[in-house]
Design a protein around this motif. Structure first.
Motif, mmCIF file in Angstrom:
data_model
loop_
_atom_site.group_PDB
_atom_site.id
_atom_site.type_symbol
_atom_site.label_atom_id
_atom_site.label_comp_id
_atom_site.label_asym_id
_atom_site.label_seq_id
_atom_site.Cartn_x
_atom_site.Cartn_y
_atom_site.Cartn_z
ATOM 1 N N LEU A 66 0.842 -1.186 0.000
ATOM 2 C CA LEU A 66 0.000 0.000 0.000
ATOM 3 C C LEU A 66 0.877 1.236 0.000
ATOM 4 O O LEU A 66 1.847 1.332 0.765
ATOM 5 C CB LEU A 66 -0.905 0.017 1.236
ATOM 6 N N PHE A 67 0.535 2.194 -0.882
ATOM 7 C CA PHE A 67 1.227 3.480 -0.875
ATOM 8 C C PHE A 67 0.396 4.442 -0.047
ATOM 9 O O PHE A 67 -0.771 4.692 -0.349
ATOM 10 C CB PHE A 67 1.410 4.001 -2.298
ATOM 11 N N GLN A 68 0.998 4.993 0.983
ATOM 12 C CA GLN A 68 0.275 5.772 1.980
ATOM 13 C C GLN A 68 0.857 7.182 2.080
ATOM 14 O O GLN A 68 2.063 7.371 2.155
ATOM 15 C CB GLN A 68 0.382 5.081 3.347
ATOM 16 N N LYS A 69 -0.032 8.178 2.063
ATOM 17 C CA LYS A 69 0.355 9.557 2.318
ATOM 18 C C LYS A 69 -0.345 10.019 3.589
ATOM 19 O O LYS A 69 -1.546 9.759 3.769
ATOM 20 C CB LYS A 69 -0.031 10.464 1.132
ATOM 21 N N SER A 70 0.399 10.697 4.468
ATOM 22 C CA SER A 70 -0.142 11.052 5.779
ATOM 23 C C SER A 70 0.271 12.452 6.184
ATOM 24 O O SER A 70 1.344 12.937 5.817
ATOM 25 C CB SER A 70 0.327 10.060 6.848
ATOM 26 N N ARG A 71 -0.604 13.079 6.978
ATOM 27 C CA ARG A 71 -0.310 14.337 7.628
ATOM 28 C C ARG A 71 -0.706 14.219 9.096
ATOM 29 O O ARG A 71 -1.674 13.527 9.438
ATOM 30 C CB ARG A 71 -1.068 15.495 6.976
ATOM 31 N N LEU A 72 0.051 14.896 9.948
ATOM 32 C CA LEU A 72 -0.150 14.746 11.391
ATOM 33 C C LEU A 72 0.018 16.087 12.090
ATOM 34 O O LEU A 72 0.911 16.876 11.756
ATOM 35 C CB LEU A 72 0.877 13.754 11.957
ATOM 36 N N TYR A 73 -0.862 16.340 13.054
ATOM 37 C CA TYR A 73 -0.703 17.458 13.983
ATOM 38 C C TYR A 73 -0.960 16.914 15.386
ATOM 39 O O TYR A 73 -1.991 16.291 15.649
ATOM 40 C CB TYR A 73 -1.691 18.584 13.657
ATOM 41 N N HIS A 74 0.007 17.128 16.294
ATOM 42 C CA HIS A 74 -0.106 16.595 17.654
ATOM 43 C C HIS A 74 0.440 17.655 18.603
ATOM 44 O O HIS A 74 1.502 18.237 18.346
ATOM 45 C CB HIS A 74 0.702 15.301 17.791
#
Length: 570
Positions: A480-488
């Protein structure tokens, strides 16, 4: 103002071998310990199911008690590629550190964790009196798939004399967890582990929780002259609950294929509460801070910077002083640990910190007020096949008040806590796009009074938002090709009142990350990630600011400042 910048010169390396945690150090650079002691050295290769590594230690003669500060240092290197692991360190069965290792992306990765453990001085003081002690470390590693071996050194650093005034209150501790120990300037007189008593011979001292009805307990008898008690709880989550904070709410989800590794087999939602009981009675709890393990979301986010709280995982304080009236009869009492809505599995342990009255053989105590209604839960879910959304809202209010009569007088302790939680999961595009939003807020107050006179009070406000957006497409070979963004982010504000004096400290720890990865199962084939970390701490005229930007496995920028103006402007 002192500001330092480290920039990458020349070609950017593929990865940085040194992993770092951009949080406040336990002591300033240049403040040298009176003496240091290397206690344990161990190579962790195939250690799954093995007992913890242990070493006996005795106090160096040139480091007699008392100490201004004691710092635990864990230095680890990885020989090769390996998965991330959760580890713990105990002193005589009492846990003092729980940590997550990075996920080494290249041979030779190394890192260091330093933690102020002055709070546990009573354990070390017993060693200083000539009884000796044992330090143990648990790190379950496997070489079945990846060859990496973790080589660990555990040292203790002892400080005497005055430390820098700017860091004098760091022992109060502000690091991703609700802490009330700032109200207690002196370490406890006695620490009793709430853990597996056979930890030396089995798989560690921690207790395992497999479901919400499983509340393992330990029978403990406390001295009859105890006038204050605080329970400190350590937790980590594994298996089906490793990503509990991203768990959707959907009963039909339980037996369907999962759209990504962000969901768990049982879709009971992303609310969890860690709590304690005394003889079956609820005595308080906390919604855990969502520590992101190095394999979470995108492994390339956490190379070479650690997620918030990953190197020094949170512990959670519960003041049990209002309940001493039930525990001072000289008989054993069961202290239980549980996790609401838990799935297999959680590893927990606790330390019971006790302050005893040296001028009395016994003290009197009683419970005045006990308000503990069930948490109000509102659960909503709308799904059609693999698409839909769910939301959980939770609110709780607890208040406990009790009195203790000792040589210090008749003191009343009031503990109040308010929690508010909201978790949302939205899945679109036939399960290929997921958006998660979590908001955890908590207010806690502990006050000690003598008659109508307020002796001390700590007020704590915690806010911990988390946002994750992930999109995936199928690739060759089942990958699986996965693109992610995160704010923590973690925000803590602590107001401490002692007599007429009042101080306020604030902490804001934030991370923003984005990137992509080709995943085969839970193993990254290749990928990239960039992470911006901003750490701001202010306590009166004391300030600390650190910004770290990483990309492609390298540190692109690292700035530090002790300027309060810089903290205010950040």
């Amino acid at each position: 103002m002192a500001t330092f910048t480290y920039a990458v010169a020349g070609p950017v390396p593929i990865v940085s071998l040194k992993h770092l945690d951009p949080t406040l150090p336990p002591v300033l650079a240049g403040q040298n310990p009176t003496c240091s002691l290397l206690v344990l050295q161990k190579d962790f290769a195939d250690t799954v199911g093995s007992p913890p590594a242990s070493a006996n230690y005795t106090q160096p003669r040139d480091c007699p008690f008392p100490w201004t500060r004691v710092v635990l240092e864990l230095s680890v290197s990885a020989s090769d590629l390996q998965k991330d692991r959760v580890a713990a360190i105990w002193i005589d069965g009492a846990e003092v550190l729980r940590t997550a290792t990075p996920r080494p992306m290249a041979p030779g990765a190394f890192w260091r964790v330093r933690k102020d453990i002055t709070r546990y001085a009573t354990l070390l003081r017993r060693v200083a009196s000539g009884g000796g002690g044992a330090l143990s470390m648990m790190l379950e590693n496997s070489n079945d798939i990846l060859p990496g071996v973790f080589s660990a050194n555990v040292s203790l650093h002892f400080y005497r004399g005055a430390l820098s005034p700017s860091f004098r209150r760091l022992a109060a501790g502000f690091a991703a967890h609700p802490s009330i120990k700032g109200l207690y300037s002196e370490p406890a007189d006695l620490i009793v582990p709430v853990s597996n008593p056979n930890g030396y011979y089995r798989s560690g001292f921690w207790l395992r929780i497999d479901n919400e009805t499983h509340v393992p307990s330990t029978a403990i008898t406390i001295p009859r002259n105890t006038y204050r008690a605080v329970l400190e709880i350590f937790v980590s989550y594994h298996g089906d609950d490793e990503f509990w904070y991203t768990n959707p709410l959907r009963s039909a989800y339980r037996h369907q294929p999962l759209p990504s590794n962000l969901s768990t087999p049982r879709a009971n939602g992303g609310f969890r509460q860690v709590y304690a009981t005394v003889d079956g009675r609820f005595v308080g709890g906390h919604i855990p801070f969502a520590v992101l393990y190095p394999s979470s979301i995108n492994p390339y986010f956490w190379s070479p910077v650690a997620a918030i709280g990953a190197f020094d995982m949170p512990s959670y304080d519960l003041d049990l002083t209002p309940f001493l009236g039930f525990m001072l009869d000289g008989r054993p009492h069961d202290i239980g640990l549980g996790v609401q809505d838990a799935q297999p599995f959680w590893l927990v342990s606790a330390n019971l910190h006790l302050w005893v009255d040296a001028w009395s053989d016994s003290v009197q105590a009683g419970l005045i007020e006990y308000i503990s209604p069930p948490i109000k839960m509102n659960r909503n879910a709308e799904w059609r096949d693999k698409e839909g959304q769910s939301e959980i809202n939770a609110e709780g209010l607890f208040r406990f008040t009790g009195w203790v009569s000792s040589s210090k007088g008749n003191l009343t302790t009031q503990v109040s806590q308010k929690i508010k939680f909201k978790g949302q999961v939205e899945v679109q595009n036939r399960g290929s796009t997921t958006q998660i939003e979590l908001q955890n807020k908590e207010r806690m107050m502990v006050a000690i009074q003598k008659g109508h006179q307020l002796l001390g009070r700590v007020q704590l406000y915690v806010e911990a938002p988390l946002q994750v957006q992930t999109s995936m497409v199928s690739a060759a070979g089942g990958a699986l090709f996965q693109k992610s963004r995160l704010y923590h982010q973690l925000t803590e504000m602590v107001t401490l009142s002692e007599g007429q004096a009042m101080t306020t400290s604030t902490l804001t720890d934030r991370q923003d990350a984005e990137g992509s990865a080709l995943m085969h199962g839970d193993a990254p084939v290749w990928g990239s990630g960039s992470t911006k970390s901003s750490y701001r701490y202010k306590d009166g005229s004391t300030c600390y600011l650190r910004n770290v930007n990483t990309a492609g496995g390298a540190v692109m920028m690292d700035t530090k400042s002790a300027s309060c103006a810089a903290v205010a402007d950040a």
